[in-house]
Design a protein around this motif. Structure first.
Motif, PDB file in Angstrom:
ATOM      1  N   ALA A  60       0.979  -1.345  -0.081  1.00 59.94           N
ATOM      2  CA  ALA A  60      -0.057   0.088  -0.096  1.00 59.94           C
ATOM      3  C   ALA A  60       0.854   1.108   0.101  1.00 59.94           C
ATOM      4  O   ALA A  60       2.015   1.345   0.328  1.00 59.94           O
ATOM      5  CB  ALA A  60      -0.727  -0.020   1.239  1.00 59.94           C
ATOM      6  N   HIS A  61       0.066   2.232  -0.479  1.00 57.31           N
ATOM      7  CA  HIS A  61       0.924   3.608  -0.161  1.00 57.31           C
ATOM      8  C   HIS A  61       0.171   4.071   1.034  1.00 57.31           C
ATOM      9  O   HIS A  61      -0.960   4.345   1.050  1.00 57.31           O
ATOM     10  CB  HIS A  61       0.439   4.637  -1.681  1.00 57.31           C
ATOM     11  N   VAL A  62       0.960   4.473   1.833  1.00 54.90           N
ATOM     12  CA  VAL A  62       0.475   4.696   3.079  1.00 54.90           C
ATOM     13  C   VAL A  62       0.652   6.441   3.769  1.00 54.90           C
ATOM     14  O   VAL A  62       1.958   6.734   3.590  1.00 54.90           O
ATOM     15  CB  VAL A  62       1.209   3.926   4.324  1.00 54.90           C
ATOM     16  N   ILE A  63      -0.315   6.790   4.090  1.00 53.97           N
ATOM     17  CA  ILE A  63      -0.384   8.145   4.204  1.00 53.97           C
ATOM     18  C   ILE A  63      -0.521   8.473   5.995  1.00 53.97           C
ATOM     19  O   ILE A  63      -1.432   8.107   6.409  1.00 53.97           O
ATOM     20  CB  ILE A  63      -1.143   9.219   3.602  1.00 53.97           C
ATOM     21  N   ILE A  64       0.259   9.043   6.722  1.00 58.04           N
ATOM     22  CA  ILE A  64       0.210   9.126   8.160  1.00 58.04           C
ATOM     23  C   ILE A  64       0.204  10.612   8.537  1.00 58.04           C
ATOM     24  O   ILE A  64       1.109  11.180   8.905  1.00 58.04           O
ATOM     25  CB  ILE A  64       1.426   8.381   8.939  1.00 58.04           C
ATOM     26  N   PRO A  65      -1.219  10.945   8.860  1.00 56.08           N
ATOM     27  CA  PRO A  65      -1.540  12.374   9.179  1.00 56.08           C
ATOM     28  C   PRO A  65      -1.293  12.340  10.898  1.00 56.08           C
ATOM     29  O   PRO A  65      -1.530  11.746  11.504  1.00 56.08           O
ATOM     30  CB  PRO A  65      -2.892  12.689   8.772  1.00 56.08           C
ATOM     31  N   SER A  66      -0.647  13.671  11.154  1.00 57.09           N
ATOM     32  CA  SER A  66      -0.698  13.804  12.624  1.00 57.09           C
ATOM     33  C   SER A  66      -0.237  15.417  12.772  1.00 57.09           C
ATOM     34  O   SER A  66      -0.217  16.149  11.874  1.00 57.09           O
ATOM     35  CB  SER A  66       0.620  13.134  13.238  1.00 57.09           C
ATOM     36  N   ARG A  67       0.025  15.659  14.189  1.00 60.73           N
ATOM     37  CA  ARG A  67      -0.042  17.285  14.267  1.00 60.73           C
ATOM     38  C   ARG A  67       1.655  17.572  13.823  1.00 60.73           C
ATOM     39  O   ARG A  67       1.628  18.701  13.742  1.00 60.73           O
ATOM     40  CB  ARG A  67      -0.405  17.496  15.716  1.00 60.73           C
ATOM     41  N   THR A  68       2.386  16.724  14.144  1.00 58.60           N
ATOM     42  CA  THR A  68       3.621  17.094  14.086  1.00 58.60           C
ATOM     43  C   THR A  68       4.462  16.421  13.259  1.00 58.60           C
ATOM     44  O   THR A  68       4.266  15.005  13.080  1.00 58.60           O
ATOM     45  CB  THR A  68       4.354  17.241  15.593  1.00 58.60           C
ATOM     46  N   GLU A  69       5.510  16.836  12.711  1.00 58.33           N
ATOM     47  CA  GLU A  69       6.116  16.042  11.418  1.00 58.33           C
ATOM     48  C   GLU A  69       7.420  14.982  12.465  1.00 58.33           C
ATOM     49  O   GLU A  69       7.797  14.044  11.732  1.00 58.33           O
ATOM     50  CB  GLU A  69       7.104  16.941  10.584  1.00 58.33           C
ATOM     51  N   ALA A  70       7.550  15.455  13.669  1.00 59.27           N
ATOM     52  CA  ALA A  70       8.571  14.617  14.381  1.00 59.27           C
ATOM     53  C   ALA A  70       7.853  13.074  14.498  1.00 59.27           C
ATOM     54  O   ALA A  70       8.787  12.024  14.474  1.00 59.27           O
ATOM     55  CB  ALA A  70       8.685  15.147  15.796  1.00 59.27           C
ATOM     56  N   ASN A  71       6.622  13.010  14.723  1.00 58.12           N
ATOM     57  CA  ASN A  71       5.770  11.761  15.145  1.00 58.12           C
ATOM     58  C   ASN A  71       5.961  10.902  13.733  1.00 58.12           C
ATOM     59  O   ASN A  71       5.597   9.713  13.838  1.00 58.12           O
ATOM     60  CB  ASN A  71       4.442  11.970  15.488  1.00 58.12           C
ATOM     61  N   GLN A  72       6.216  11.688  12.496  1.00 56.39           N
ATOM     62  CA  GLN A  72       6.298  10.806  11.303  1.00 56.39           C
ATOM     63  C   GLN A  72       7.519  10.327  10.900  1.00 56.39           C
ATOM     64  O   GLN A  72       7.737   9.373   9.834  1.00 56.39           O
ATOM     65  CB  GLN A  72       5.774  11.775  10.290  1.00 56.39           C
ATOM     66  N   ALA A  73       8.578  10.736  11.381  1.00 59.09           N
ATOM     67  CA  ALA A  73       9.815  10.756  10.876  1.00 59.09           C
ATOM     68  C   ALA A  73      10.362   9.168  10.804  1.00 59.09           C
ATOM     69  O   ALA A  73      10.934   8.764  10.037  1.00 59.09           O
ATOM     70  CB  ALA A  73      10.834  11.441  11.962  1.00 59.09           C
ATOM     71  N   ALA A  74      10.002   8.436  11.942  1.00 61.20           N
ATOM     72  CA  ALA A  74      10.561   6.996  12.004  1.00 61.20           C
ATOM     73  C   ALA A  74       9.996   6.249  10.849  1.00 61.20           C
ATOM     74  O   ALA A  74      10.821   5.467  10.234  1.00 61.20           O
ATOM     75  CB  ALA A  74      10.266   6.388  13.420  1.00 61.20           C
ATOM     76  N   PHE A  75       8.728   6.321  10.817  1.00 66.90           N
ATOM     77  CA  PHE A  75       8.005   5.594   9.662  1.00 66.90           C
ATOM     78  C   PHE A  75       8.623   5.976   8.255  1.00 66.90           C
ATOM     79  O   PHE A  75       9.071   5.165   7.483  1.00 66.90           O
ATOM     80  CB  PHE A  75       6.580   5.560   9.670  1.00 66.90           C
ATOM     81  N   LEU A  76       8.335   7.373   7.990  1.00 69.10           N
ATOM     82  CA  LEU A  76       9.136   7.748   6.532  1.00 69.10           C
ATOM     83  C   LEU A  76      10.657   7.532   6.413  1.00 69.10           C
ATOM     84  O   LEU A  76      10.821   7.066   5.224  1.00 69.10           O
ATOM     85  CB  LEU A  76       8.698   9.357   6.603  1.00 69.10           C
ATOM     86  N   GLU A  77      11.407   7.436   7.495  1.00 70.48           N
ATOM     87  CA  GLU A  77      12.836   6.999   7.164  1.00 70.48           C
ATOM     88  C   GLU A  77      13.036   5.567   7.031  1.00 70.48           C
ATOM     89  O   GLU A  77      13.567   5.126   5.799  1.00 70.48           O
ATOM     90  CB  GLU A  77      13.627   7.317   8.404  1.00 70.48           C
ATOM     91  N   GLU A  78      12.064   4.715   7.629  1.00 66.07           N
ATOM     92  CA  GLU A  78      11.952   3.238   7.300  1.00 66.07           C
ATOM     93  C   GLU A  78      11.530   2.977   5.898  1.00 66.07           C
ATOM     94  O   GLU A  78      12.035   2.169   5.263  1.00 66.07           O
ATOM     95  CB  GLU A  78      11.256   2.583   8.437  1.00 66.07           C
ATOM     96  N   ALA A  79      10.364   3.565   5.656  1.00 60.09           N
ATOM     97  CA  ALA A  79       9.849   3.277   4.159  1.00 60.09           C
ATOM     98  C   ALA A  79      10.961   3.833   3.183  1.00 60.09           C
ATOM     99  O   ALA A  79      10.975   3.079   2.066  1.00 60.09           O
ATOM    100  CB  ALA A  79       8.509   4.327   4.023  1.00 60.09           C
ATOM    101  N   GLN A  80      11.559   4.913   3.256  1.00 58.49           N
ATOM    102  CA  GLN A  80      12.647   5.203   2.385  1.00 58.49           C
ATOM    103  C   GLN A  80      13.705   4.021   2.195  1.00 58.49           C
ATOM    104  O   GLN A  80      13.973   3.893   1.168  1.00 58.49           O
ATOM    105  CB  GLN A  80      13.095   6.638   2.596  1.00 58.49           C
ATOM    106  N   ALA A  81      13.882   3.589   3.429  1.00 57.70           N
ATOM    107  CA  ALA A  81      15.300   2.676   3.457  1.00 57.70           C
ATOM    108  C   ALA A  81      14.789   1.239   2.690  1.00 57.70           C
ATOM    109  O   ALA A  81      15.291   0.558   2.187  1.00 57.70           O
ATOM    110  CB  ALA A  81      15.501   2.358   4.977  1.00 57.70           C
TER     111      ALA A  81
END
Length: 306
Positions: A60-81
């Motif tokens: 899937a293409h997963v979109i993770i909305p949240s109030r802060t970008e900091a809470n998204q960093a771990a998943f987006l980094e893993e997804a890129q890797a």
């Protein structure tokens, strides 16, 4: 005793970049969600992160909305890797205009959403008589209002697209039992429980399925900090669970993935309880294996004929 299953923004989700086989996605065939677009609110931390990883690992293409970008960093980094398809977005689910802008921007940028997971939550233990009105409103705003606003906006897009979709709400077993210390969360989750069944009945004609999962205690750094902060409390909880352990995040997330997959395509208005049997009342009368029933003497306990 039922135990809160949600915290928000306090758990990075475990070791950095574990094996892909360790995600909840390994329970379903590879490519299960290929070509699908999945939105997981609060999908960058805790259980939300594990669900995001599972959906992404299955295509899937997963979109993770949240109030802060900091809470998204771990998943987006893993997804890129890993080469997963993933995007972040900012939203305050308590604000209907913010949610509407989010849904419209995702539709414009990525196309219609196939799966919405209403996971954003907040929780902490506080006796009802000491709870402030701000604390009450904060939790109900995120859990109850946010779930409705997201369901409404993404649901309208699913209707317009004509292909239907799947909405999954994350609640807790205390939504129908209550539990001391979490009157705000229990009330909000109970409302989401009723909301999900109502929307399932209303929106079935559009091909939109609405279901929920209700976890009991599961392994989570956020819950460890906020809800069961020491080993004595954790051991007491384990003792009350027939399976005598906490669930893993992967085991809980796997149920959301299953409900969203084609394997669950005839399931709507349902709630899957994932608590190791904790809500069954096991042990109230006797321990498993203990001999029960009338005495073999053929006499009743009062001394009369059996």
């Amino acid at each position: 005793m039922n135990v809160p299953a949600d915290t928000d923004g306090t758990d990075s989700g475990g070791p950095e970049h574990p094996s892909a086989s360790e995600t909840a996605g390994h329970f379903l065939p590879a490519g299960t969600f290929a070509g699908k677009r999945v939105v997981v609110t609060g999908g960058g931390t805790g259980l939300g992160l594990e669900m995001s990883r599972g959906f992404a690992a299955l295509g899937a293409h997963v979109i993770i909305p949240s109030r802060t970008e900091a809470n998204q960093a771990a998943f987006l980094e893993e997804a890129q890797a890993r080469g997963w398809q993933a995007s972040g977005a900012q939203v305050d689910v308590r604000e209907p205009d913010s949610v509407r802008r989010l849904a419209d921007s995702i539709l414009e940028e990525h196309g219609p959403v196939d799966v919405l997971v209403n996971n954003a939550a907040g929780n902490f233990v506080c006796p009802a008589e000491r709870m402030s009105s701000n604390a009450w409103r904060a939790v109900l705003g995120i859990v109850l209002d946010g779930t409705f606003y997201c369901s409404k906006e993404f649901g309208k897009h699913m209707m317009a697209d004509g292909r239907g979709g799947s909405i999954i709400n994350i609640i807790a077993t205390y939504a129908w039992t209550g539990m001391p210390g979490v009157v705000h969360s229990a009330s909000a989750k109970a409302g989401v429980h009723a909301m999900g069944k109502t929307l399932a009945a209303e929106w079935a004609r559009y091909g939109i399925r609405v279901n929920a999962i209700a976890p009991g205690p599961f392994e989570s750094g956020g819950a460890n900090k906020n809800l069961w902060p020491n080993e004595a409390v954790q051991e007491r909880i384990r003792a009350s669970v027939p399976l005598k352990r906490f669930a893993t995040r992967e085991e809980v997330a796997a149920q959301a993935l299953w409900l969203a997959s084609d394997a669950g395509q005839y399931v709507t208005g349902a709630t899957i309880t994932i608590d190791g049997g904790m809500s069954l009342g096991a042990g109230m009368m006797w321990e498993p294996g203990e001999r029960v029933g009338r005495p073999k003497t053929g006499r009743s306990s009062e001394g009369g004929a059996s």
